[in-house]
Every structure is written in structure tokens, then in C-alpha cells.
Scaffold this active site. Structure first.
Site, short mmCIF file in Angstrom:
data_model
loop_
_atom_site.label_atom_id
_atom_site.label_comp_id
_atom_site.label_asym_id
_atom_site.label_seq_id
_atom_site.Cartn_x
_atom_site.Cartn_y
_atom_site.Cartn_z
CE1 TYR A 44 -4.10 1.86 0.86
CE2 TYR A 44 -2.54 3.08 2.44
CZ TYR A 44 -3.68 3.09 1.88
OH TYR A 44 -4.70 4.13 1.92
CE LYS A 74 -3.63 4.82 -1.12
NZ LYS A 74 -4.65 5.69 -2.02
N1 LIG Z 1 -9.47 6.13 5.69
C1 LIG Z 1 -8.19 6.40 5.65
O1 LIG Z 1 -7.83 6.60 6.85
C2 LIG Z 1 -7.44 6.80 4.28
C3 LIG Z 1 -6.08 7.37 4.85
C4 LIG Z 1 -5.26 7.80 3.35
C5 LIG Z 1 -5.70 7.41 2.41
N2 LIG Z 1 -7.09 6.68 2.09
C6 LIG Z 1 -7.27 6.56 0.79
O2 LIG Z 1 -8.55 7.22 0.29
C7 LIG Z 1 -9.11 6.41 -0.63
C8 LIG Z 1 -10.42 6.16 -0.01
O3 LIG Z 1 -10.48 5.27 1.20
P1 LIG Z 1 -11.78 4.91 2.20
O4 LIG Z 1 -10.98 4.73 3.57
O5 LIG Z 1 -12.85 5.74 1.78
O6 LIG Z 1 -11.83 3.54 1.41
P2 LIG Z 1 -13.19 2.67 1.60
O7 LIG Z 1 -12.72 1.03 1.43
O8 LIG Z 1 -14.28 3.00 2.18
O9 LIG Z 1 -13.91 2.63 -0.10
C9 LIG Z 1 -12.98 2.34 -1.24
C10 LIG Z 1 -13.81 2.66 -2.39
O10 LIG Z 1 -12.74 2.36 -3.76
C11 LIG Z 1 -13.60 1.36 -4.40
N3 LIG Z 1 -12.76 0.44 -4.93
C12 LIG Z 1 -12.05 -0.30 -4.32
N4 LIG Z 1 -11.23 -1.28 -5.65
C13 LIG Z 1 -11.65 -0.80 -6.60
C14 LIG Z 1 -11.45 -0.96 -8.08
N5 LIG Z 1 -10.76 -2.03 -8.35
N6 LIG Z 1 -12.20 -0.12 -9.09
C15 LIG Z 1 -12.86 0.86 -8.73
N7 LIG Z 1 -13.05 1.17 -7.22
C16 LIG Z 1 -12.56 0.34 -6.44
C17 LIG Z 1 -14.70 0.82 -3.34
O11 LIG Z 1 -15.93 0.33 -4.17
C18 LIG Z 1 -14.87 2.10 -2.39
O12 LIG Z 1 -15.92 2.71 -3.15
C19 LIG Z 1 -8.29 5.23 -0.82
O13 LIG Z 1 -7.35 5.45 -1.92
C20 LIG Z 1 -7.42 5.11 0.22
O14 LIG Z 1 -6.36 4.44 0.16
C21 LIG Z 1 -7.68 6.54 3.15
#
Ligand SMILES: NC(=O)c1ccc[n+]([C@@H]2O[C@H](COP(=O)([O-])OP(=O)(O)OC[C@H]3O[C@@H](n4cnc5c(N)ncnc54)[C@H](O)[C@@H]3O)[C@@H](O)[C@H]2O)c1
Length: 247
Positions: free
Chosen positions: A155, A159
Site C-alpha cells: 500500500y 501511495k
Molecule cells: N481511510 C483512511 O484513513 C485513508 C487514509 C489515507 C488514504 N486513504 C485513501 O483514500 C481512498 C478512499 O479510502 P476509504 O477509506 O474511503 O476506503 P473505502 O474502503 O471505504 O472505499 C474504497 C472505495 O474504492 C472502491 N474500489 C475498491 N477497489 C476498486 C476498483 N478496483 N475499482 C474501482 N473502485 C474500487 C470501493 O468500491 C469503494 O467505493 C483510498 O484510496 C485510500 O487508500 C484512506
């Protein structure tokens, strides 16, 4: 307010969490939002929420790791609207494991979705934005792409890769009035972070000067700003939304 009236915005991974908050916020700013997710049902739910608040949304199912699926998505968008003003690459997954135990499959799946997925979507939209001589691309990275994290080599690498990709594409497209920026969220309350064990959550909270987890809306606010004309002279940047976790 960002004033995105009638802008066409595509948000990946918008069925829940950060992507859903971004889709709702862009719609509230007046954008017509193409809501994408891995399932049509998931995309539909967010699109329904947007319509209920008086906005316009188009739900589309996509797998960002599959270049053909992405091509089809942007064909649908062009058929419907004839342009793309905003692309938010938010879709992401985790397959955590210590490196010694990490399988090739865990490595590759995360790279395919989190990094190649961003490449696929940027590539699919670039010619359109170049012709328009306008566009905003926002890529969602993570603080772990900057500082690493034990158990997340796959991951973190993906990133970090997004950051390099953002800066390179920003340099290539700046002359065409296309701004490409990156957001690095910290610890945001979503389904993704729900899986973290309680003891690790407490440790994480101790490392956040603001003393709380972030909300998906905290990230969505920055996306709206970066999509606005107020951000026309900002490109190639990584901006953290992390309560001061990394500074
Ligand atoms: N939650 C956190 O603390 C956090 C921190 C840093 C970065 N992020 C990043 O933010 C983004 C959203 O995270 P989140 O926490 O809302 O995650 P989440 O798991 O709640 O949602 C992820 C979304 O991505 C979609 N997805 C997954 N695989 C896919 C694919 N192959 N094609 C299309 N869509 C796909 C899912 O359908 C979902 O809508 C991600 O990129 C994550 O890495 C999250």
C-alpha cells in the site's frame, strides 16, 4: 464555496467513505458527478443521495485496475456529457501483511488497483483535457506514502508511486492549463480504518496533534478547493489532511 456549476466530475471509489463524501461535496458545489464504484448498486446509492439533494449524478460501475473497463467508463462519460473537467482518483484497497509474509498476489493486487488504476484513469482522460485546455486531476495518496508503515509495504509503495506519478503528469500537463495534485489523508474514519485493531487505533490517535480522527468531509473540502478556479496556480503538490500527523 468552490463554484463548480455544471463542471463534469468523475470520482472513483465513490460508493462509501472518502469517495462518497467527495462526490456529495462536488455535487453540492454544482458539479455533475459521475459516481463510480466496483458495483453498480454502490454507485447508485451515492448517486441517489446526490439527486435527493437536488444535484445531478450518473452512476457507473468500473474496475480501475482494468484498462478496458476504464476506457468504457470514459466513453460513457463522453457520450453523456462530451467533456470531463475534474477527475478524482480515490479508489483504493488494502491487503496488509508484513513483508516476510506478503504474497505476490497481495503485492500485485494493491499495486494494480491503487497505482495502475490511477494511471489508467489519468491516461483515459488526458487527451480530452488537453483538447479542452482545462482540467483538474486530484489523486488520493496517503501519509504512509510519505512515511511508510509496517505491514503496508504494498500500500505504501503504491501511495508513494502516486506522488511521483502526480508530479510527473503535473509537469507534462501544466502548459495545457491542467492542474494535477495529490492529497495525503492521515487517519480518516471510514470502513477501511474500521478494520484496524483497537490497540493500534489508540496508538494512531496519540500520534495526531489534533487529537481526533479525520472525517471524510475533511478531505472532500480540500478536493473542492483544488477543483476550483482559486487553485488554478497550484499544481504538482502533495497536501496532507492529517490533523498534523506528518509535518
Ligand atoms: N481511510 C483512511 O484513513 C485513508 C487514509 C489515507 C488514504 N486513504 C485513501 O483514500 C481512498 C478512499 O479510502 P476509504 O477509506 O474511503 O476506503 P473505502 O474502503 O471505504 O472505499 C474504497 C472505495 O474504492 C472502491 N474500489 C475498491 N477497489 C476498486 C476498483 N478496483 N475499482 C474501482 N473502485 C474500487 C470501493 O468500491 C469503494 O467505493 C483510498 O484510496 C485510500 O487508500 C484512506
Amino acid at each position: 464555496m468552490a463554484n463548480l456549476k455544471d463542471k463534469i466530475a468523475v470520482v472513483t471509489g465513490a460508493s462509501r467513505g472518502i469517495g462518497r463524501a467527495i462526490a456529495l461535496r462536488l455535487a453540492a458545489e454544482g458539479a455533475k458527478v459521475v459516481v463510480t464504484a466496483t458495483t453498480l448498486d454502490g454507485a447508485q446509492k451515492t448517486a441517489d443521495a446526490i439527486r435527493q439533494s437536488g444535484g445531478e449524478a450518473l452512476p457507473v460501475q468500473v474496475n480501475v485496475a482494468d484498462a478496458d473497463s476504464v476506457t468504457q467508463l470514459f466513453k460513457t462519460v463522453m457520450d453523456q456529457y462530451g467533456r470531463v473537467d475534474i477527475l478524482v482518483n480515490n479508489a483504493g484497497i488494502t491487503r496488509d501483511n508484513l513483508l516476510v509474509r506478503m504474497s505476490q498476489e497481495e503485492w500485485q493486487t494493491v499495486l494494480d488497483v491503487n497505482l495502475t488504476g490511477v494511471f489508467n484513469c489519468i491516461k483515459a482522460v488526458t487527451r480530452t483535457m488537453m483538447k479542452q485546455r482545462a482540467g483538474k486531476i486530484i489523486n488520493i495518496s496517503s501519509v504512509v506514502g510519505e512515511i511508510g508503515n509496517a505491514g503496508q509495504a504494498n500500500y505504501s509503495a503504491a501511495k508513494a508511486g502516486i506522488i511521483g506519478l502526480t508530479k510527473s503528469v503535473a509537469k507534462e500537463l501544466a502548459g495545457r492549463n491542467i492542474q494535477v495534485n495529490c492529497i495525503a489523508p492521515g487517519y480518516i474514519q471510514t470502513d477501511m480504518t474500521e478494520q484496524i485493531p483497537e490497540s493500534a487505533k489508540e496508538q494512531l490517535l496519540n500520534a495526531i496533534p489534533s487529537g481526533r480522527m479525520g472525517k471524510p468531509e475533511d478531505v472532500a473540502g480540500l478536493v473542492a478547493f483544488l477543483c476550483s478556479s482559486d487553485a488554478d496556480y497550484i499544481t504538482g503538490q502533495v497536501i496532507n489532511v492529517d490533523g498534523g500527523m506528518v509535518m
